[in-house]
Enzyme design. Sequence first.
Site, PDB file in Angstrom:
ATOM      1  N   SER A 164     -42.117  19.604 -53.763  1.00  0.00           N
ATOM      2  CA  SER A 164     -41.993  18.598 -52.705  1.00  0.00           C
ATOM      3  C   SER A 164     -40.660  18.759 -51.992  1.00  0.00           C
ATOM      4  O   SER A 164     -39.658  19.153 -52.604  1.00  0.00           O
ATOM      5  CB  SER A 164     -42.084  17.188 -53.293  1.00  0.00           C
ATOM      6  OG  SER A 164     -41.795  16.208 -52.310  1.00  0.00           O
ATOM      7  N   TYR A 215     -38.706  11.884 -59.416  1.00  0.00           N
ATOM      8  CA  TYR A 215     -39.663  12.756 -58.727  1.00  0.00           C
ATOM      9  C   TYR A 215     -38.957  14.000 -58.177  1.00  0.00           C
ATOM     10  O   TYR A 215     -39.442  15.121 -58.321  1.00  0.00           O
ATOM     11  CB  TYR A 215     -40.311  11.950 -57.606  1.00  0.00           C
ATOM     12  CG  TYR A 215     -41.371  12.672 -56.812  1.00  0.00           C
ATOM     13  CD1 TYR A 215     -42.619  12.944 -57.351  1.00  0.00           C
ATOM     14  CD2 TYR A 215     -41.134  13.053 -55.491  1.00  0.00           C
ATOM     15  CE1 TYR A 215     -43.596  13.592 -56.610  1.00  0.00           C
ATOM     16  CE2 TYR A 215     -42.103  13.680 -54.739  1.00  0.00           C
ATOM     17  CZ  TYR A 215     -43.328  13.952 -55.296  1.00  0.00           C
ATOM     18  OH  TYR A 215     -44.296  14.589 -54.557  1.00  0.00           O
ATOM     19  N   LYS A 226     -39.681  17.906 -59.220  1.00  0.00           N
ATOM     20  CA  LYS A 226     -40.178  18.855 -58.223  1.00  0.00           C
ATOM     21  C   LYS A 226     -39.230  20.031 -58.020  1.00  0.00           C
ATOM     22  O   LYS A 226     -39.663  21.148 -57.747  1.00  0.00           O
ATOM     23  CB  LYS A 226     -40.424  18.124 -56.900  1.00  0.00           C
ATOM     24  CG  LYS A 226     -41.612  17.162 -56.949  1.00  0.00           C
ATOM     25  CD  LYS A 226     -42.895  17.854 -57.384  1.00  0.00           C
ATOM     26  CE  LYS A 226     -44.129  17.010 -57.182  1.00  0.00           C
ATOM     27  NZ  LYS A 226     -45.360  17.677 -57.661  1.00  0.00           N
TER      28      LYS A 226
END
Length: 301
Positions: free
Chosen positions: A149, A162, A166
């Site tokens: 991401s 997150y 990622k």
Amino acid sequence: MLEGKSIVVTGAGGGIGRAIALAAAAEGASVVVNDIGAALDGSGGDAGPAHQVVAEIIDAGGQAVANTSSVSDPEGAEAMIAAALDAFGRIDGVVNNAGVLRDGFFHKMSAEQFDQVLKVHLYGSFNVSRAAAPHFKDQGSGAFVHMTSTSGLIGNVAQANYSAAKMALVGMSKSIALDMQRFGVRSNCIAPFAWSRMISSIKVDSDEQRARVSKLQQMTPDKVAAMAAYLLSDAAQEVSGQIFCVRNNEIFLFSQPRPVRSVHRGEGWTVADIAEHAIPALKSDFYPLDVSSDVFSWDPV
């Protein structure tokens, strides 16, 4: 382009994962559709989504089986690969797409929030990849596609868990590509821009955020799915260790960290020398505290 191949797609009950499963099947692959059926925060479980996607594939003339194991469980990951071997006799590709979100500002983030996101995104991708790796090695072929991401590659607010997962995926993918290249195994990452259940959780409380979400709604998962299907195919046999980004009709190749500038002092550096000379010389090449939307500031085309 995937005729005769057997592919496992995690988190394939909806959104990008579903689109990838459908695209792979349309290209001739037999697909294990994995989805635990959990809510966005990882709670609950509903076997329905995986079976619904399987039904779509079969109705369209393809081959697919459902799997509802959790990627965060190593035994569950083994079960996914076993499902491919039992149903289709082989395993040729893995798409690590399953994910959860537990957003929060870092100074308020709990250890549980951090741990859960890494368990699914990072450990989950490791578990499924590790389960497939011996089979890929023995047959001398195989492809991994990991969903990273721009939240990790560039940055985003209130997503330390997150973003960490990622960015770590990028490092893992590169190591897999290096370790397994001699066995004909490839590993690549995609940073997707597409409207999905995960993206739909973005907090919208200003005109600027509403405009951003409106742009994201134009970016459909099928655009990402085509790239994933390509990376799984033999046409991509010379593509490994790369980071791609798909944003509507645009495909980007991302840079990877390399030195951009250096300073040298023959007698070495003191703390004062660093403050007075090294940092002023390097500062013009510092990266700003951008978020993804600062870098991708233009409308999708």
